[in-house]
Write an enzyme that holds these catalytic residues in place. Structure first.
Site, PDB file in Angstrom:
ATOM      1  N   TYR A  22      41.659  44.398  48.900  1.00  0.00           N
ATOM      2  CA  TYR A  22      41.767  44.711  47.476  1.00  0.00           C
ATOM      3  C   TYR A  22      43.194  44.659  46.929  1.00  0.00           C
ATOM      4  O   TYR A  22      43.403  44.921  45.752  1.00  0.00           O
ATOM      5  CB  TYR A  22      41.183  46.102  47.201  1.00  0.00           C
ATOM      6  CG  TYR A  22      39.751  46.226  47.632  1.00  0.00           C
ATOM      7  CD1 TYR A  22      38.739  45.578  46.934  1.00  0.00           C
ATOM      8  CD2 TYR A  22      39.393  46.963  48.756  1.00  0.00           C
ATOM      9  CE1 TYR A  22      37.412  45.665  47.336  1.00  0.00           C
ATOM     10  CE2 TYR A  22      38.074  47.056  49.161  1.00  0.00           C
ATOM     11  CZ  TYR A  22      37.096  46.412  48.449  1.00  0.00           C
ATOM     12  OH  TYR A  22      35.792  46.499  48.849  1.00  0.00           O
ATOM     13  N   HIS A 103      33.800  41.852  40.791  1.00  0.00           N
ATOM     14  CA  HIS A 103      34.192  42.318  42.126  1.00  0.00           C
ATOM     15  C   HIS A 103      35.536  41.704  42.430  1.00  0.00           C
ATOM     16  O   HIS A 103      35.748  40.507  42.182  1.00  0.00           O
ATOM     17  CB  HIS A 103      33.194  41.871  43.200  1.00  0.00           C
ATOM     18  CG  HIS A 103      31.834  42.454  43.029  1.00  0.00           C
ATOM     19  ND1 HIS A 103      31.528  43.742  43.400  1.00  0.00           N
ATOM     20  CD2 HIS A 103      30.707  41.923  42.508  1.00  0.00           C
ATOM     21  CE1 HIS A 103      30.257  43.982  43.125  1.00  0.00           C
ATOM     22  NE2 HIS A 103      29.738  42.894  42.571  1.00  0.00           N
TER      23      HIS A 103
END
Length: 146
Positions: A22, A103
Protein backbone atom coordinates in the site's frame (compact mmCIF):
# COMPACT_ATOMS: atom_id res chain seq x y z
CA UNK A 1 -20.61 20.91 -3.67
CA UNK A 2 -18.22 18.07 -2.95
CA UNK A 3 -17.12 14.53 -3.64
CA UNK A 4 -16.79 12.24 -0.64
CA UNK A 5 -14.02 9.71 -0.17
CA UNK A 6 -15.08 6.91 2.17
CA UNK A 7 -12.43 4.57 3.53
CA UNK A 8 -13.14 1.31 5.30
CA UNK A 9 -11.26 -0.75 7.86
CA UNK A 10 -7.53 -0.38 8.44
CA UNK A 11 -7.10 2.41 5.90
CA UNK A 12 -6.38 4.71 8.83
CA UNK A 13 -3.17 2.62 9.11
CA UNK A 14 -1.88 3.46 5.64
CA UNK A 15 1.86 4.04 5.82
CA UNK A 16 2.08 1.61 8.71
CA UNK A 17 0.30 -1.49 7.40
CA UNK A 18 2.01 -3.52 4.67
CA UNK A 19 3.90 -0.66 2.98
CA UNK A 20 5.06 -3.03 0.19
CA UNK A 21 1.42 -3.44 -0.84
CA UNK A 22 0.00 0.00 0.00
CA UNK A 23 2.99 2.35 0.01
CA UNK A 24 4.61 4.29 2.82
CA UNK A 25 2.37 7.36 2.88
CA UNK A 26 -0.24 7.94 5.55
CA UNK A 27 -3.86 8.56 4.61
CA UNK A 28 -3.46 12.21 5.62
CA UNK A 29 -0.52 12.60 3.23
CA UNK A 30 -2.50 10.94 0.42
CA UNK A 31 -5.56 13.10 1.12
CA UNK A 32 -3.48 16.30 1.06
CA UNK A 33 -1.94 15.16 -2.23
CA UNK A 34 -5.42 14.56 -3.69
CA UNK A 35 -6.70 17.94 -2.50
CA UNK A 36 -3.76 19.72 -4.09
CA UNK A 37 -4.06 17.77 -7.34
CA UNK A 38 -7.82 18.30 -7.39
CA UNK A 39 -7.39 22.03 -6.87
CA UNK A 40 -4.77 22.19 -9.63
CA UNK A 41 -7.07 20.48 -12.14
CA UNK A 42 -9.94 22.81 -11.21
CA UNK A 43 -12.64 20.17 -11.23
CA UNK A 44 -14.91 22.64 -9.44
CA UNK A 45 -15.80 20.67 -6.32
CA UNK A 46 -14.30 20.10 -2.89
CA UNK A 47 -13.19 16.82 -1.34
CA UNK A 48 -14.37 15.50 2.01
CA UNK A 49 -13.12 12.37 3.73
CA UNK A 50 -14.66 9.74 5.97
CA UNK A 51 -13.10 6.64 7.51
CA UNK A 52 -14.47 3.99 9.80
CA UNK A 53 -13.47 0.48 10.79
CA UNK A 54 -17.04 -0.58 11.58
CA UNK A 55 -19.31 -1.92 8.83
CA UNK A 56 -22.55 -0.43 10.18
CA UNK A 57 -20.94 2.97 10.62
CA UNK A 58 -19.81 2.91 6.99
CA UNK A 59 -23.42 2.24 5.99
CA UNK A 60 -24.54 5.17 8.16
CA UNK A 61 -21.93 7.40 6.48
CA UNK A 62 -23.10 6.38 2.99
CA UNK A 63 -26.77 6.89 3.88
CA UNK A 64 -25.91 10.34 5.25
CA UNK A 65 -24.06 11.19 2.03
CA UNK A 66 -27.03 9.97 -0.02
CA UNK A 67 -29.23 12.45 1.86
CA UNK A 68 -26.75 15.35 1.54
CA UNK A 69 -27.68 17.40 -1.52
CA UNK A 70 -24.19 18.95 -1.54
CA UNK A 71 -22.55 15.56 -2.03
CA UNK A 72 -22.31 14.82 -5.76
CA UNK A 73 -20.87 11.31 -5.47
CA UNK A 74 -18.63 8.92 -3.59
CA UNK A 75 -15.29 7.22 -4.09
CA UNK A 76 -15.16 4.26 -1.72
CA UNK A 77 -12.30 2.04 -0.66
CA UNK A 78 -14.13 -0.55 1.39
CA UNK A 79 -10.93 -2.34 2.42
CA UNK A 80 -11.66 -5.90 3.48
CA UNK A 81 -15.41 -5.21 3.52
CA UNK A 82 -15.28 -4.90 -0.28
CA UNK A 83 -14.93 -8.67 -0.41
CA UNK A 84 -17.30 -9.68 2.37
CA UNK A 85 -20.06 -7.17 3.10
CA UNK A 86 -23.38 -7.83 1.37
CA UNK A 87 -24.92 -5.11 3.55
CA UNK A 88 -22.42 -2.47 2.41
CA UNK A 89 -22.83 -3.55 -1.22
CA UNK A 90 -26.63 -3.31 -0.85
CA UNK A 91 -26.23 0.25 0.45
CA UNK A 92 -23.97 1.23 -2.47
CA UNK A 93 -26.38 -0.33 -4.95
CA UNK A 94 -29.32 1.59 -3.47
CA UNK A 95 -27.62 4.97 -3.75
CA UNK A 96 -28.92 7.45 -6.32
CA UNK A 97 -25.52 9.12 -6.58
CA UNK A 98 -22.59 7.78 -8.54
CA UNK A 99 -20.20 5.57 -6.58
CA UNK A 100 -16.76 4.49 -7.76
CA UNK A 101 -15.07 1.68 -5.85
CA UNK A 102 -11.28 1.69 -5.64
CA UNK A 103 -8.48 -0.56 -4.41
CA UNK A 104 -4.90 0.56 -4.05
CA UNK A 105 -3.53 -2.92 -4.73
CA UNK A 106 -4.26 -5.14 -7.70
CA UNK A 107 -6.76 -7.45 -6.05
CA UNK A 108 -6.77 -9.76 -9.08
CA UNK A 109 -3.18 -10.74 -8.32
CA UNK A 110 -3.77 -11.34 -4.62
CA UNK A 111 -5.37 -14.06 -2.49
CA UNK A 112 -8.50 -15.69 -3.83
CA UNK A 113 -10.73 -14.13 -1.16
CA UNK A 114 -9.64 -10.63 -2.31
CA UNK A 115 -10.58 -11.29 -5.93
CA UNK A 116 -14.33 -11.25 -5.20
CA UNK A 117 -15.47 -7.62 -5.06
CA UNK A 118 -19.03 -7.10 -3.84
CA UNK A 119 -18.65 -3.31 -3.64
CA UNK A 120 -17.16 -3.12 -7.12
CA UNK A 121 -20.11 -5.07 -8.49
CA UNK A 122 -22.56 -2.66 -6.81
CA UNK A 123 -20.72 0.55 -7.79
CA UNK A 124 -20.80 2.37 -11.12
CA UNK A 125 -17.22 1.23 -11.72
CA UNK A 126 -13.99 0.09 -10.11
CA UNK A 127 -10.38 1.30 -10.26
CA UNK A 128 -7.74 -1.10 -8.92
CA UNK A 129 -4.01 -1.49 -8.62
CA UNK A 130 -2.61 2.03 -8.94
CA UNK A 131 -1.69 2.74 -5.33
CA UNK A 132 -2.68 6.22 -4.20
CA UNK A 133 -3.40 7.11 -7.85
CA UNK A 134 -6.40 4.75 -7.66
CA UNK A 135 -8.09 7.50 -5.63
CA UNK A 136 -7.18 10.10 -8.26
CA UNK A 137 -8.48 7.96 -11.14
CA UNK A 138 -11.59 7.18 -9.09
CA UNK A 139 -12.23 10.90 -8.57
CA UNK A 140 -11.80 11.59 -12.27
CA UNK A 141 -14.21 8.75 -13.11
CA UNK A 142 -16.67 10.16 -10.58
CA UNK A 143 -16.34 13.61 -12.14
CA UNK A 144 -17.23 12.14 -15.54
CA UNK A 145 -20.43 10.66 -14.07
CA UNK A 146 -21.90 13.86 -12.58
Amino acid sequence: MYFAIVNGPNLNWLGKRDPQQYGGETWQEIFEYLQEKFKHHQLGVELKEHQNNIEGQLINILQGLENDSNCLGVVINGGGYSHTSVALADCVEAMNKPVVSIHMSNTHSREEERQRDLLGAAANGTIIGFGKESYWWGLQALHSLV
